[in-house]
Design a protein around this motif. Structure first.
Motif, PDB file in Angstrom:
ATOM      1  N   ASN A  99      60.981  65.016 -11.580  1.00 38.30           N
ATOM      2  CA  ASN A  99      61.324  63.636 -11.898  1.00 38.30           C
ATOM      3  C   ASN A  99      61.779  62.707 -10.686  1.00 38.30           C
ATOM      4  O   ASN A  99      61.261  61.651 -10.397  1.00 38.30           O
ATOM      5  CB  ASN A  99      62.513  63.158 -12.750  1.00 38.30           C
ATOM      6  CG  ASN A  99      62.311  63.618 -14.250  1.00 38.30           C
ATOM      7  OD1 ASN A  99      61.007  63.603 -14.564  1.00 38.30           O
ATOM      8  ND2 ASN A  99      63.296  63.695 -15.045  1.00 38.30           N
ATOM      9  N   GLY A 139      65.488  56.286  -9.277  1.00 46.45           N
ATOM     10  CA  GLY A 139      64.352  56.251  -9.886  1.00 46.45           C
ATOM     11  C   GLY A 139      64.604  56.668 -11.339  1.00 46.45           C
ATOM     12  O   GLY A 139      63.725  56.810 -12.314  1.00 46.45           O
ATOM     13  N   LYS A 162      64.624  56.040 -15.110  1.00 49.21           N
ATOM     14  CA  LYS A 162      64.423  55.083 -16.065  1.00 49.21           C
ATOM     15  C   LYS A 162      65.313  54.971 -17.392  1.00 49.21           C
ATOM     16  O   LYS A 162      65.309  56.392 -17.949  1.00 49.21           O
ATOM     17  CB  LYS A 162      63.042  55.074 -16.435  1.00 49.21           C
ATOM     18  CG  LYS A 162      62.057  54.629 -15.225  1.00 49.21           C
ATOM     19  CD  LYS A 162      60.353  54.792 -15.701  1.00 49.21           C
ATOM     20  CE  LYS A 162      59.750  54.435 -14.620  1.00 49.21           C
ATOM     21  NZ  LYS A 162      58.101  54.736 -14.434  1.00 49.21           N
ATOM     22  N   ASP A 163      65.588  54.162 -18.140  1.00 52.76           N
ATOM     23  CA  ASP A 163      66.225  54.227 -19.140  1.00 52.76           C
ATOM     24  C   ASP A 163      67.613  55.225 -18.886  1.00 52.76           C
ATOM     25  O   ASP A 163      67.913  55.988 -19.694  1.00 52.76           O
ATOM     26  CB  ASP A 163      65.569  55.019 -20.317  1.00 52.76           C
ATOM     27  CG  ASP A 163      65.885  54.461 -21.837  1.00 52.76           C
ATOM     28  OD1 ASP A 163      67.040  54.011 -21.859  1.00 52.76           O
ATOM     29  OD2 ASP A 163      65.649  54.941 -22.810  1.00 52.76           O
ATOM     30  N   ALA A 191      59.491  59.980  -8.765  1.00 57.32           N
ATOM     31  CA  ALA A 191      59.862  58.829  -8.836  1.00 57.32           C
ATOM     32  C   ALA A 191      59.827  58.082  -7.307  1.00 57.32           C
ATOM     33  O   ALA A 191      59.705  57.104  -6.918  1.00 57.32           O
ATOM     34  CB  ALA A 191      61.296  58.508  -9.138  1.00 57.32           C
TER      35      ALA A 191
END
Length: 231
Positions: free
Chosen positions: A15, A160, A162-163, A19
């Motif tokens: 990730n 980076g 997300k959520d 990112a």
């Protein structure tokens, strides 16, 4: 001339690499996190991919020592570069030194990262597997043996994500089940970034082509010269 790089990475780092766009311009292969449960299988898989990647200029791995899975690896014609951390937690914190400082502050802490929550086997998931297989009573006994000494869950926030709230809820759910405190800490992807870019830094290990990865190399000593291994 740009180096032709092969990256062999753990899903726990995928990730953060994506990112930041660090995967651009290189061939990446991310391995399933389940390999961590079998260091012998992880070692064999890493060696297999290394053997198939001998037409690059540099092979980068985002694995640390990881239960000595790196021990004995050999790249015949291409040098290797990887972090000198014990595992992905130290890598996401930026260094082994920071990891050890936090460990000294509270050794009863269980760390979670974005990748660990997405692809790993959390203690709660492990309990659910045991419960389905052995029943609640035996499952709780097993899980207490494995994780009963922990007191705190810390989520490592890296760039980076997300959520973010979804990950916070995951950590909170696990902590509530075990009765742990919850906290967050800012991660540091500087070491990861340097290694993926092929830059040798103090917290990295560079292994010459044709040289077997030994315990001395993993400890930061190469041919009796620390500076050479960690240049």
């Amino acid at each position: 001339m740009q180096l032709r790089i092969k990256l062999i990475g753990c899903q726990s780092t995928m990730n953060e690499i994506h990112a930041q766009g660090l995967n651009q311009g290189m061939d990446c292969e991310f391995l399933d996190y389940s390999y961590h449960a079998r260091p012998d299988m992880l070692h064999a898989k890493l060696q297999e991919i290394i053997n198939q990647s001998q037409d690059y200029d540099l092979i980068i791995l985002t694995y640390g020592r990881c239960s000595n899975s790196m021990l004995g690896l050999l790249s015949p014609r291409i040098p290797l570069l990887f972090p000198a951390t014990h595992d992905c937690i130290g890598l996401m914190l930026g260094s082994t030194a920071r990891h050890m400082e936090l460990f000294k502050e509270n050794s009863l802490t269980y760390y979670f990262s974005q990748g660990w929550l997405d692809y790993g086997r959390t203690p709660l998931a492990e309990y659910c597997e045991y419960e389905e297989k052995y029943g609640e009573k035996k499952a709780r006994k097993l899980i207490k043996t494995l994780y009963g000494s922990y007191q705190k869950a810390i989520f490592i926030k890296t760039p980076g994500i997300k959520d973010l709230e979804r990950y916070r809820k995951k950590v909170q759910e696990i902590a509530d089940f075990f009765g742990w405190e919850v906290a967050e800490i800012e991660g540091d992807t500087g070491l990861l970034t340097s290694i993926v870019k092929g830059i040798k830094v103090p917290e990295s290990i560079y292994v010459d082509a044709g040289q077997v990865v030994t315990l001395e190399i993993l400890a930061g000593i190469q041919n009796g010269n620390k500076d050479r291994a960690r240049s």
